[in-house]
Structures are given as structure tokens and as C-alpha cells.
Design an enzyme around this catalytic site. Structure first.
Site, PDB file in Angstrom:
ATOM      1  N   TYR A  44     -77.391  -6.808 -25.979  1.00 20.40           N
ATOM      2  CA  TYR A  44     -77.205  -6.009 -24.771  1.00 20.40           C
ATOM      3  C   TYR A  44     -77.114  -4.518 -25.091  1.00 20.40           C
ATOM      4  CZ  TYR A  44     -75.877 -10.393 -22.387  1.00 20.40           C
ATOM      5  OH  TYR A  44     -75.837 -11.658 -21.863  1.00 20.40           O
ATOM      6  N   HIS A 102     -76.598 -16.898 -29.480  1.00 18.07           N
ATOM      7  CA  HIS A 102     -77.207 -16.514 -28.206  1.00 18.07           C
ATOM      8  C   HIS A 102     -78.400 -17.399 -27.850  1.00 18.07           C
ATOM      9  CE1 HIS A 102     -77.775 -12.738 -25.491  1.00 18.07           C
ATOM     10  NE2 HIS A 102     -77.973 -13.851 -24.825  1.00 18.07           N
TER      11      HIS A 102
END
Length: 271
Positions: A44, A102
Site C-alpha cells: 500500500y 498478502h
């Protein structure tokens, strides 16, 4: 209230796609409104800003539940632990509450056992309290369970909303005794215009977003909606008090159309 147990707060604040001052303001506002579960990820590019907002919030660190996720470039045994240390440095923390893989290694270039074992080692080193997975297929999850044990996997974070209900995967996750966290629970805002959700919301005196969140919450999942507007953050947090009737839940079940919003080119073959 200290977060020393293994319970994942049911409503969290997502930070996907938020950058710079926007994520600082969002996290700061969310914490002020009562959010105690903050979700970020290495990819991110906002871990430092999330950490800044937490540090400036005035809330004790052990009252917050903070999640980050290890990116696919850092899944090797040599990179995973150093990458988590880098994340912690950015966030100004000595540990996170939850560290997730992730995505599975693209094309299974690296075996699940390698990165799950490394993630378990990170926990033993005190870099995270809990470990888990995200975007794992049934096959990937079973390999993760073989590597570290189902009891060691705190959650599987997957895309779930009324238009993608992921039933086959979620049933398998839950039959293994593993908790589910729903990301993109509002389907990028698409829930706001759906006629069925609008009608349920009208009858219940709430918003369609609150209906969508309540639908997941009533099934025992955690949700991590993202918002930069305090009014929306407040409304999302209040969804925990919304109660849907059986006929509401049944009507939402019929909205499933397999509409996957997160499927990058390195994604696994979905179940």
C-alpha cells in the site's frame, strides 16, 4: 481495553489506495471515532503514514489491533523477516498484532511451506502476535495448515461482499476452524446503488453500506471498510448494531454474481 487476546476486532479501518495526508487523516479520524482495528500492507505504500497517525492519536498502542501484509516480493525465507522489520520501522512499532501473507507466491514459484514457516518464525521472534493468510485458495490454505497448523492461522482475509460471496472457499476456511476477514465489503461502493440493498436499508432505517456490513458481521466475519469521510466512518462503525432478519439475509444471498473486483494477473486460480 488492552488487545492482549487473540480476538480480531470485528470492524476495522482499511487503508487500501490511501496515500499521504489522506491516510493520516483517515486513520486519525477513525481512531478518534472509536476504531481500534487498523489494516495496512507493505504494497500500500502507507505504513509510515499509518504509524504516524497511530503515534499521534493519543491512544495506547496495546489498545489497538494493527495488521500488515507481506508482499509477494518478500516471501522468500531470506526476505520475509527483514521485510517485516522494515514495516515495523516505518510504523514506529516493535510488533504488529497480525501479519498476513498478502497473496500466495505467483505461479507457486515459492512453496507455501517456505513462507508460512518464515512467518511463524517472525512470530516467534516477537515481530507479530498473530499470523494469517490472504487470498489463499483451498489448496494453498491446506498447505499452509500442513505447514503450521490450523490453530496458528488467525484469519484468512479474502474479498467478500454481496456480489461475490465466495461460498466454497469460505465454507472450507470455516470448516477448518479459521476466522474470515472480508475485504472490499462494500464492493467499492457498488452496494450503495443495489435495489435490494436499498430496499432493506429503507425498511431498517439504515444505509445500504450498513446493510452490507451487517450481512457479513452476522455471519461471524470481520470487515475492514475503507473511508476518508468521518461521517461514513461513523456509520460503518455503527453497522455492528444493525440486525438483519432472516428474509433480509436470504435476499442478499441471491445477489451473488461472482463479481470479483480484486484479481490481478498474478492471482491464483480461484476456487
Amino acid at each position: 481495553m488492552q488487545r492482549r487476546n487473540n480476538v480480531i476486532p470485528s470492524i476495522g479501518l482499511g487503508t487500501f489506495r490511501l496515500q499521504g495526508q489522506a491516510v493520516v487523516d483517515s486513520v486519525r479520524s477513525g481512531i478518534a471515532l472509536g476504531y481500534r482495528h487498523i489494516d495496512t500492507a507493505q504494497i500500500y505504500g502507507n505504513e509510515a503514514e499509518v504509524g504516524q497517525a497511530i503515534a499521534e492519536s493519543g491512544i495506547k498502542r496495546d489498545e489497538l489491533f494493527v495488521t500488515t501484509k507481506v508482499w509477494i516480493d518478500n516471501l522468500s525465507h531470506e526476505r520475509l523477516i527483514p521485510s517485516l522489520r522494515e514495516s515495523l520501522d516505518k510504523m514506529r512499532m516493535d510488533k504488529v498484532d497480525l501479519a498476513l501473507i498478502h497473496w500466495p507466491s505467483p505461479g507457486d514459484a515459492l512453496p507455501v511451506e517456505q513462507y508460512m514457516t518464515a512467518l511463524a518464525e517472525a512470530r516467534e521472534l516477537g515481530l507479530t502476535r498473530l499470523i494469517g493468510v490472504s487470498n489463499f485458495t483451498i489448496a494453498h490454505l491446506d498447505r499452509a495448515i500442513d505447514a503450521v497448523g490450523a490453530s496458528q492461522i488467525a484469519t484468512q482475509q479474502v474479498e467478500v461482499h454481496p456480489f461475490l460471496q465466495n461460498r466454497k472457499l469460505i465454507e472450507h476456511v470455516q470448516c477448518k476452524g479459521i476466522h474470515v476477514t472480508a475485504y472490499m465489503p462494500l464492493a467499492y461502493g457498488k452496494v450503495m446503488s443495489d435495489p435490494v440493498l436499498l430496499e432493506i436499508a429503507r425498511r431498517r432505517g439504515v444505509s445500504p453500506a450498513q446493510v452490507a456490513l451487517a450481512w457479513s458481521l452476522q455471519q461471524g466475519r470481520a470487515v475492514i471498510p475503507s473511508s476518508t469521510r468521518p461521517d461514513n466512518q461513523r456509520a460503518n462503525l455503527a453497522s455492528s448494531s444493525v440486525r438483519l432478519a432472516e428474509e433480509d439475509m436470504a435476499a442478499i444471498t441471491l445477489l451473488d454474481r461472482g463479481e470479483r473486483l480484486a484479481s490481478p494477473d498474478f492471482a491464483p486460480d480461484w476456487d
